[in-house]
Write a protein that holds these residues in place. Sequence first.
Motif, PDB file in Angstrom:
ATOM      1  N   UNK A  91      51.409 -25.004 112.075  1.00  0.00           N
ATOM      2  CA  UNK A  91      50.531 -24.290 111.135  1.00  0.00           C
ATOM      3  C   UNK A  91      51.159 -24.270 109.742  1.00  0.00           C
ATOM      4  N   UNK A  92      52.471 -24.025 109.689  1.00  0.00           N
ATOM      5  CA  UNK A  92      53.148 -23.955 108.393  1.00  0.00           C
ATOM      6  C   UNK A  92      53.148 -25.302 107.676  1.00  0.00           C
ATOM      7  N   UNK A  93      53.414 -26.392 108.404  1.00  0.00           N
ATOM      8  CA  UNK A  93      53.424 -27.703 107.741  1.00  0.00           C
ATOM      9  C   UNK A  93      52.019 -28.097 107.323  1.00  0.00           C
ATOM     10  N   UNK A  94      51.017 -27.629 108.050  1.00  0.00           N
ATOM     11  CA  UNK A  94      49.629 -27.879 107.636  1.00  0.00           C
ATOM     12  C   UNK A  94      49.336 -27.175 106.317  1.00  0.00           C
ATOM     13  N   UNK A  95      49.820 -25.955 106.189  1.00  0.00           N
ATOM     14  CA  UNK A  95      49.638 -25.208 104.934  1.00  0.00           C
ATOM     15  C   UNK A  95      50.370 -25.906 103.798  1.00  0.00           C
ATOM     16  N   UNK A  96      51.569 -26.421 104.087  1.00  0.00           N
ATOM     17  CA  UNK A  96      52.311 -27.174 103.067  1.00  0.00           C
ATOM     18  C   UNK A  96      51.510 -28.397 102.626  1.00  0.00           C
ATOM     19  N   UNK A  97      50.863 -29.050 103.592  1.00  0.00           N
ATOM     20  CA  UNK A  97      50.053 -30.227 103.272  1.00  0.00           C
ATOM     21  C   UNK A  97      48.862 -29.919 102.381  1.00  0.00           C
ATOM     22  N   UNK A  98      48.422 -28.672 102.380  1.00  0.00           N
ATOM     23  CA  UNK A  98      47.258 -28.290 101.564  1.00  0.00           C
ATOM     24  C   UNK A  98      47.630 -27.996 100.116  1.00  0.00           C
ATOM     25  N   UNK A  99      48.921 -28.003  99.786  1.00  0.00           N
ATOM     26  CA  UNK A  99      49.345 -27.658  98.428  1.00  0.00           C
ATOM     27  C   UNK A  99      48.827 -28.653  97.395  1.00  0.00           C
TER      28      UNK A  99
END
Length: 349
Positions: A325-333
């Motif tokens: 979930x965290x790396x997905x959020x990072x990908x949305x930056x």
Amino acid sequence: MYLAWNEIRRNKLKFGLIIGILVMVSYLLFFLSGLANGLINMNREGIDKWHADAIILNKDANKTVAQSVIDKKEVDGNFKKEAYLTQTGVIVSNGKEKENALLFGVASKSFLMPKLISGHAFKENNQVVADKTLKEKGFKLGDKLTLSQSDESLTIVGFSESAKYNASPVLFSNAQTMEKINPMFNEDKTNAVVIKDENWKEQDLSNNLGAVAISDFVESLPGYQAQNTTLNFMIVFLFIISAAVIGIFLYVITLQKTSLFGVLKAQGFTNGYLARVVLAQTFIIALIGTVIGLVLTLITGAFIPAAVPVAFNALTLILFGIGLILVSIVGSLFSILTVRKVDPLKAIG
């Protein structure tokens, strides 16, 4: 959060595709974590059940039990608890099944013996206790085992809990049985001495002996590090792939909504608010995809054959889920940066 969820509901197909990809990535990630954990257990579960501090081997044996031969008298009595271990590889057959295994020569009441689940401990020569891996492969109590490299036959008198060593099933017997099968062993010689003594580093040993911490000994098992490194690299790459996929999809969706973001900015919505909308959407789709992938993994684990070395750890699954979930959020930056650059006048036309 409301705006983010409302858009997902109105564009089920678009966001459903992203969730579907996340489901596949998370499913593969969770399954690989279970496979890595299962393979680790196959290599070290028997060693972990010793609850030992160190093992003494010949210095020239390269931390390998099978290549080590030492004199018992060089170690005897130097530590709080000592257990002699002899080891030889065998190919055993009960007439129906044939299996590669390791034969361990140990004392029946030493801490090297795992807990019995059926039968009894060996009491006479040529009696063996097999770990339950062999039971699952068709071997039974009372089976007479023939050996490919010896005329001796062994009798299974008990089964222990699983105690695989370096991915091989293990048979336990006494030192006299080992001597019959491999004359190199006698009452004065052994492969290794396993010790329980928190002060083991303080003891002096002969120049030809070396004491190795159990953790270092496990790391030195043939193929152990290479196997774990390979699987860990695959898991890391899956995290990276997940971040890249989410980032690309959300970036494309953001570009498609440039005019919409322009209208919202013209109406007074701040960059911070729109950024929170993007993050909320990412969190929702990542959470849904991860949960579905976890459920599919657990269902698969319930039906997977015992021959597949998969062992799921609840804490690992939770941590990997949170990480995904965290790396997905990072990908949305990248999408957030795009939103910040939207000019309302240009976007509206």
